[in-house]
Write an enzyme that holds these catalytic residues in place. Structure first.
Site, short mmCIF file in Angstrom:
data_model
loop_
_atom_site.label_atom_id
_atom_site.label_comp_id
_atom_site.label_asym_id
_atom_site.label_seq_id
_atom_site.Cartn_x
_atom_site.Cartn_y
_atom_site.Cartn_z
N CYS A 1 9.30 -4.08 -0.44
CA CYS A 1 9.38 -5.03 -1.55
C CYS A 1 9.28 -4.29 -2.89
CB CYS A 1 8.26 -6.06 -1.45
SG CYS A 1 8.42 -7.18 -0.05
N CYS B 1 5.83 -3.33 -4.56
CA CYS B 1 4.94 -2.45 -3.80
C CYS B 1 5.62 -1.18 -3.31
CB CYS B 1 4.35 -3.21 -2.61
SG CYS B 1 3.35 -4.65 -3.07
N CYS C 1 3.10 -3.08 7.03
CA CYS C 1 3.10 -4.46 6.55
C CYS C 1 2.36 -5.40 7.49
CB CYS C 1 4.53 -4.95 6.36
SG CYS C 1 5.47 -5.11 7.89
N CYS D 1 -0.48 -11.07 1.26
CA CYS D 1 0.89 -11.26 0.79
C CYS D 1 1.88 -10.92 1.90
CB CYS D 1 1.14 -10.41 -0.45
SG CYS D 1 2.78 -10.69 -1.20
N CYS D 2 1.69 -9.77 2.54
CA CYS D 2 2.54 -9.38 3.66
C CYS D 2 2.43 -10.37 4.80
CB CYS D 2 2.18 -7.98 4.16
SG CYS D 2 2.72 -6.63 3.09
#
Length: 254
Positions: free
Chosen positions: A215, A218, A241, A133-134
């Site tokens: 984010c 998270c 990240c 995702c990162c």
């Protein structure tokens, strides 16, 4: 002004590894020990003039570095990654700081739609694979935006967690770019005192227990006694990240 990452072509610095290491050694010898403002003057106006950008999350402490940068050159490119999962307070805070400091070149980077369509169509990838995702929401847009630059500036500090305890004022990334850490040796007390002395607006989430803000899905509030970044990816071994990749330059380049 703002622009998306898709407007920037992706290239890498064409630096000979040995020349890069020699330059790093010279920079450390020449600039080590300078105060943050003077170091920024040297790298922004002399050493990397026109070839350097700042990475900013517009998080809890970001305004301190941005104020120092603005005092040197308000037109410095500021790279801000809007992952699509940010707190709304962060988006609002970005606008507040941009206006407060008179920054004129804040560039908003966003993930490529094709990457989201292929890997995160329902925007829940963070529940299954935070690293990936990162990668698609932060790392890829950031690396693309770094294309024109030989160096970039980060707000990392040694006190933030154990992995940052050995930070140096200037580093050499694995891709051959130089990374400048003007606040590397600031402790928490100095950050707080300088923030107040500069008269900077606070991020709305700071007083709610968020000393480090990423984010929304998270990031949680930090408990007493935890380090600053304990609320990031809580319960996982993940602490970064992925945009910070500085290895030991001797291991990579020598």
């Amino acid at each position: 002004m703002s622009s998306s990452s898709s407007a920037v072509s992706f290239t890498k610095p064409a630096a000979d590894p040995q020349e890069a290491v020699s330059r790093l050694t010279r920079l450390l010898d020449q600039y080590d020990g300078l105060d943050s403002h003077t170091l920024l003057e040297k790298v922004l106006l002399e050493e990397f003039n026109g070839k350097i950008a700042v990475s900013s999350s517009f998080g809890a402490e970001a305004a301190v570095l941005l104020k120092l940068v603005a005092d040197v050159d308000k037109t410095t490119p500021i790279l801000f990654i809007d992952t699509g999962h940010l707190f709304e307070e962060t988006v609002q805070y970005k606008a507040t700081i941009e206006e407060h400091l008179g920054l004129t070149n804040v560039q908003t980077l966003q993930p490529e739609p094709i990457h989201l369509q292929n890997a995160d169509r329902d925007a829940t990838l963070y529940e299954r694979d935070t690293d990936y995702c990162c990668h698609i929401r932060k790392v890829l847009p950031f690396e693309k935006a770094l294309g024109p630059y030989a160096a970039w500036i980060s707000g990392r500090k040694r006190f933030q967690n154990s992995e940052r305890a050995a930070l140096q004022p200037i580093e050499l990334d694995a891709d051959g770019r130089f990374k400048i850490n003007p606040l590397y040796n600031w402790d928490y007390e100095k950050v707080v005192s300088e923030f107040k002395a500069m008269g900077l607006p606070k991020h709305p989430l700071v007083d709610k227990g968020y000393p480090s803000i990423g984010c929304a899905p998270c990031t949680r509030a930090v408990k007493d006694g935890e380090d600053q970044r304990a609320g990031r990816w809580s319960g996982q071994s993940k602490t970064e990240c992925g945009i910070h990749k500085s290895p030991s330059f001797e291991a990579i380049y020598i």
